[in-house]
Design a protein around this motif. Sequence first.
Motif, mmCIF file in Angstrom:
data_model
loop_
_atom_site.group_PDB
_atom_site.id
_atom_site.type_symbol
_atom_site.label_atom_id
_atom_site.label_comp_id
_atom_site.label_asym_id
_atom_site.label_seq_id
_atom_site.Cartn_x
_atom_site.Cartn_y
_atom_site.Cartn_z
ATOM 1 N N ALA A 98 0.703 3.846 -10.003
ATOM 2 C CA ALA A 98 -0.456 3.255 -10.686
ATOM 3 C C ALA A 98 -0.043 1.977 -11.425
ATOM 4 N N ARG A 99 1.108 2.013 -12.090
ATOM 5 C CA ARG A 99 1.599 0.818 -12.805
ATOM 6 C C ARG A 99 1.971 -0.293 -11.830
ATOM 7 N N ALA A 100 2.517 0.084 -10.676
ATOM 8 C CA ALA A 100 2.951 -0.914 -9.695
ATOM 9 C C ALA A 100 1.784 -1.467 -8.891
ATOM 10 N N GLY A 101 0.604 -0.849 -9.032
ATOM 11 C CA GLY A 101 -0.554 -1.303 -8.266
ATOM 12 C C GLY A 101 -0.380 -1.051 -6.791
ATOM 13 N N ALA A 102 0.330 0.010 -6.454
ATOM 14 C CA ALA A 102 0.621 0.316 -5.049
ATOM 15 C C ALA A 102 -0.644 0.718 -4.311
ATOM 16 N N THR A 103 -0.719 0.254 -3.097
ATOM 17 C CA THR A 103 -1.828 0.603 -2.218
ATOM 18 C C THR A 103 -1.240 1.169 -0.943
ATOM 19 N N MET A 151 16.398 3.166 -15.408
ATOM 20 C CA MET A 151 16.588 3.981 -14.234
ATOM 21 C C MET A 151 16.067 3.215 -13.012
ATOM 22 N N LEU A 152 16.797 3.318 -11.925
ATOM 23 C CA LEU A 152 16.353 2.698 -10.676
ATOM 24 C C LEU A 152 15.214 3.507 -10.082
ATOM 25 N N MET A 153 14.238 2.809 -9.568
ATOM 26 C CA MET A 153 13.108 3.476 -8.909
ATOM 27 C C MET A 153 13.018 2.948 -7.489
ATOM 28 N N PRO A 154 12.565 3.794 -6.564
ATOM 29 C CA PRO A 154 12.433 3.336 -5.176
ATOM 30 C C PRO A 154 11.299 2.330 -5.043
ATOM 31 N N LEU A 155 11.274 1.675 -3.922
ATOM 32 C CA LEU A 155 10.161 0.770 -3.643
ATOM 33 C C LEU A 155 8.855 1.555 -3.691
ATOM 34 N N PRO A 156 7.790 0.955 -4.204
ATOM 35 C CA PRO A 156 6.508 1.659 -4.240
ATOM 36 C C PRO A 156 6.079 2.187 -2.871
ATOM 37 N N ALA A 157 6.337 1.440 -1.809
ATOM 38 C CA ALA A 157 5.948 1.893 -0.471
ATOM 39 C C ALA A 157 6.697 3.169 -0.087
ATOM 40 N N LEU A 207 7.984 5.401 -2.226
ATOM 41 C CA LEU A 207 7.476 6.465 -3.085
ATOM 42 C C LEU A 207 6.099 6.925 -2.624
ATOM 43 N N TYR A 208 5.274 5.995 -2.214
ATOM 44 C CA TYR A 208 3.944 6.324 -1.704
ATOM 45 C C TYR A 208 4.047 7.187 -0.446
ATOM 46 N N ARG A 209 4.970 6.811 0.454
ATOM 47 C CA ARG A 209 5.161 7.577 1.692
ATOM 48 C C ARG A 209 5.631 8.996 1.382
ATOM 49 N N LEU A 210 6.580 9.150 0.453
ATOM 50 C CA LEU A 210 7.065 10.482 0.079
ATOM 51 C C LEU A 210 5.956 11.327 -0.534
ATOM 52 N N LEU A 211 5.191 10.722 -1.431
ATOM 53 C CA LEU A 211 4.101 11.437 -2.093
ATOM 54 C C LEU A 211 3.045 11.873 -1.077
ATOM 55 N N THR A 212 2.686 10.998 -0.177
ATOM 56 C CA THR A 212 1.705 11.317 0.860
ATOM 57 C C THR A 212 2.221 12.420 1.780
ATOM 58 N N GLU A 213 3.481 12.329 2.168
ATOM 59 C CA GLU A 213 4.053 13.345 3.050
ATOM 60 C C GLU A 213 4.102 14.705 2.356
ATOM 61 N N VAL A 221 11.398 17.099 1.108
ATOM 62 C CA VAL A 221 10.590 16.014 0.518
ATOM 63 C C VAL A 221 10.451 16.224 -0.995
ATOM 64 N N ALA A 222 10.270 17.470 -1.411
ATOM 65 C CA ALA A 222 10.178 17.768 -2.854
ATOM 66 C C ALA A 222 11.480 17.375 -3.548
ATOM 67 N N TYR A 223 12.601 17.717 -2.937
ATOM 68 C CA TYR A 223 13.908 17.358 -3.502
ATOM 69 C C TYR A 223 14.055 15.834 -3.597
ATOM 70 N N THR A 224 13.683 15.130 -2.537
ATOM 71 C CA THR A 224 13.792 13.669 -2.520
ATOM 72 C C THR A 224 12.891 13.039 -3.578
ATOM 73 N N LEU A 225 11.695 13.574 -3.771
ATOM 74 C CA LEU A 225 10.811 13.078 -4.831
ATOM 75 C C LEU A 225 11.444 13.283 -6.206
ATOM 76 N N CYS A 226 12.046 14.441 -6.417
ATOM 77 C CA CYS A 226 12.698 14.706 -7.711
ATOM 78 C C CYS A 226 13.851 13.730 -7.945
#
Length: 113
Positions: A63-68, A1-7, A9-15, A38-43
Amino acid sequence: MLMPLPATLYRLLTEYETLLAEETAASTTPGSQRLHDVAYTLCVSTGTREISDALDTARAYLARAGATPLSDRRVITSPPKPPASAVTSSPAAGNLPHGLVSLASTAHRADER
């Protein structure tokens, strides 16, 4: 499955967490349209159908990507310039960096064979 860039995903989660905290503090019952979006986009981004699963998946992926946070990262605005010695001026290279040849000169050589 394709995943978005960690940055991303981090921005969506924070928002999402910020919007949720603001709504909880204001004690509003109906969710805002932005929180819903935002919830829909995260899903969609995590391939899940429930926001709780999306949050778990996003956190595990980060956590796996080591995103900061983005503020902790060094931002590169342009690629580094090659040293002057790497550029040649031979007619075959057409002033391209060393080791690169234009497609036109490659095609011309193929015709000569």
